[in-house]
Design a protein around this motif. Structure first.
Motif, mmCIF file in Angstrom:
data_model
loop_
_atom_site.group_PDB
_atom_site.id
_atom_site.type_symbol
_atom_site.label_atom_id
_atom_site.label_comp_id
_atom_site.label_asym_id
_atom_site.label_seq_id
_atom_site.Cartn_x
_atom_site.Cartn_y
_atom_site.Cartn_z
ATOM 1 N N ALA A 112 0.858 -1.400 0.047
ATOM 2 C CA ALA A 112 -0.127 -0.205 -0.175
ATOM 3 C C ALA A 112 0.908 1.168 -0.190
ATOM 4 N N GLY A 113 1.871 1.031 0.450
ATOM 5 C CA GLY A 113 2.886 2.239 0.753
ATOM 6 C C GLY A 113 3.919 2.371 -0.396
ATOM 7 N N GLY A 114 3.787 1.352 -1.318
ATOM 8 C CA GLY A 114 4.954 1.141 -2.403
ATOM 9 C C GLY A 114 6.431 1.493 -1.997
ATOM 10 N N LEU A 115 6.539 0.682 -0.956
ATOM 11 C CA LEU A 115 7.991 1.038 -0.243
ATOM 12 C C LEU A 115 8.751 0.122 -0.485
ATOM 13 N N ARG A 116 10.462 0.504 -0.620
ATOM 14 C CA ARG A 116 11.292 -0.131 -1.027
ATOM 15 C C ARG A 116 11.516 -1.083 0.278
ATOM 16 N N ARG A 117 12.219 -2.244 0.114
ATOM 17 C CA ARG A 117 12.343 -3.110 1.151
ATOM 18 C C ARG A 117 13.184 -2.600 2.348
ATOM 19 N N SER A 118 14.205 -1.755 1.856
ATOM 20 C CA SER A 118 14.914 -1.030 2.849
ATOM 21 C C SER A 118 14.364 -0.199 3.554
ATOM 22 N N GLN A 138 3.515 8.892 -3.941
ATOM 23 C CA GLN A 138 3.466 7.934 -2.903
ATOM 24 C C GLN A 138 5.007 7.031 -3.069
ATOM 25 N N LEU A 139 5.392 6.898 -4.484
ATOM 26 C CA LEU A 139 6.698 6.077 -4.715
ATOM 27 C C LEU A 139 7.980 6.952 -4.707
ATOM 28 N N SER A 192 8.667 -6.126 -6.594
ATOM 29 C CA SER A 192 7.522 -6.375 -6.952
ATOM 30 C C SER A 192 6.205 -5.457 -6.219
ATOM 31 N N LEU A 193 6.546 -5.197 -5.144
ATOM 32 C CA LEU A 193 5.633 -4.479 -4.324
ATOM 33 C C LEU A 193 5.252 -3.093 -4.849
ATOM 34 N N ARG A 194 6.423 -2.269 -5.094
ATOM 35 C CA ARG A 194 6.214 -0.948 -5.693
ATOM 36 C C ARG A 194 5.882 -1.276 -7.040
#
Length: 377
Positions: free
Chosen positions: A203-209, A348-349, A329-331
């Protein structure tokens, strides 16, 4: 004639010597020292450590590790070719780039004498990254690398012309995929944590870091990459990300089972997380959350595992499915699935341009604007 033991001893000592040289090179990377005429002045000496910390903070840990490996690789290559890595030689660097592109020489990772296999050709993007790593390392050592020098620029242009390929993109995790993935997770402590990771990351379009660097509050830990605020309508994430500080707003979902904010609050409550890192390890018996922050590799492994468990792209062999999905893949999934104005996805990204956001969109109407018809044809 030397005995086999003598050859082995010589081989091992040579490998050890190269390893020691690599360690010294890495110690020099990012080193900050005082001029000789003021060294030992007390106050300035004490500032050196602070300056070194700030210098290290200028670049992310992952980038520093990559640049360190780039320098170690180049240094080994130079020794194998009888060249010196310092000072920078555009001619030598041009030859190094050519070797990376052809994979014709022995692998620099094989430091000891003996049978050696040829290294595989590297992609254009990896070669460019290696060159950036060299430029950074030279700068840390007080040298300037002119990437526009003809011995470097011309060879790199030829490599791009001959070997450049379209970028290989990871598959996007779409809405139906993420729902299937979280459905495979149990409702124990580990399942609650991993469900929150997947839903918040999506939902946040977050990087894994960015996911694993979150703290509960501002300034909870020295290595914090941001913090969270739970509000009535959603969660506000303040991130110190790759492109600088930004705020990410994650609204509440239509139902608790798939709501990222609900999943986050459930994890914080049952994990008894009220200070420090949000996402931490779990004890072996699965009954207690630790205080140790998760590594970002956990996110990638979690995505791959739940993709397999959920049967996503089951028509492909498991090896191909594992290679197809990653933390990225999440972003890509949010960018592809969110049916809203593009500028909201861009915000968001945390992208500086709409063009970068479009690279993340795996499905979109590419012909929404038809210039052919607009031109009267």
């Amino acid at each position: 004639m030397a005995s086999e033991d003598e050859k082995s001893t010589s081989s091992n000592s040579g490998a050890a010597r190269i390893a020691q040289d690599d360690e010294r090179d890495q110690e020099k990377s990012g080193d900050i020292s005082l001029p000789a005429h003021v060294a030992g002045s007390g106050t300035l000496d004490r500032l050196v450590d602070a300056a070194r910390d700030y210098a290290r903070a200028a670049t992310s840990d992952n980038t520093l590790k990559a640049y360190s490996k780039d320098w170690a690789n180049f240094s080994r290559w130079c020794r194998m070719k009888g060249a010196e890595p310092l000072p920078p030689s555009p001619e030598i660097i041009g030859l190094y780039l050519a070797d990376l592109a052809t994979g014709s020489g022995p692998s620099p990772s094989q430091s000891a004498p003996g049978p050696q296999s040829a290294s595989r050709p590297l992609s254009v993007s990896t070669i460019e990254r290696r060159l950036s790593g060299l430029a950074w390392n030279y700068a840390q050592r007080g040298f300037s690398l002119d990437r526009k020098n003809r011995h470097i620029a011309t060879i790199l242009a030829g490599i791009k012309r001959r070997h450049a390929r379209p970028p290989v993109q990871k598959a996007a995790i779409l809405a139906e995929d993420i729902l299937a993935m979280v459905a495979t997770l149990p409702f124990d402590l580990r399942g609650l944590r991993d469900r929150a990771i997947l839903l918040i990351g999506y939902a946040g379009g977050l990087r894994r870091s960015e996911i694993v660097s979150l703290d509960v509050h501002k300034d909870d830990t020295p290595d914090s990459g941001g913090w969270i605020e739970i509000m009535e309508k959603g969660a506000l994430l303040t991130l110190n990300a790759k492109t600088g500080w930004r705020e990410v707003e994650i609204g509440r979902g239509s139902r608790d089972q798939t709501c990222p904010v609900h999943a986050l609050t459930q994890w914080l409550h049952f994990g008894r997380i009220d200070f420090g890192p949000v996402f931490v390890g779990i004890s072996r018996d699965g009954k207690r959350a630790s205080e140790t922050r998760l590594n970002d590799k956990h996110v990638a492994r979690l995505i791959k595992r739940t993709v397999i468990d959920a049967g996503i792209r089951s028509e492909l062999p498991e090896k191909d499915r594992l290679a197809l999905f990653s933390g990225h893949s999440l972003r890509a999934g949010l960018a592809s699935a969110a049916e809203v104005d593009e500028r909201y996805v861009q915000k968001q990204l945390g992208h500086a341009s709409a063009e970068m956001t479009r690279r993340y969109q795996r499905r979109r109407d590419r012909f929404r604007v038809n210039l052919t018809k607009a031109a009267g044809l």
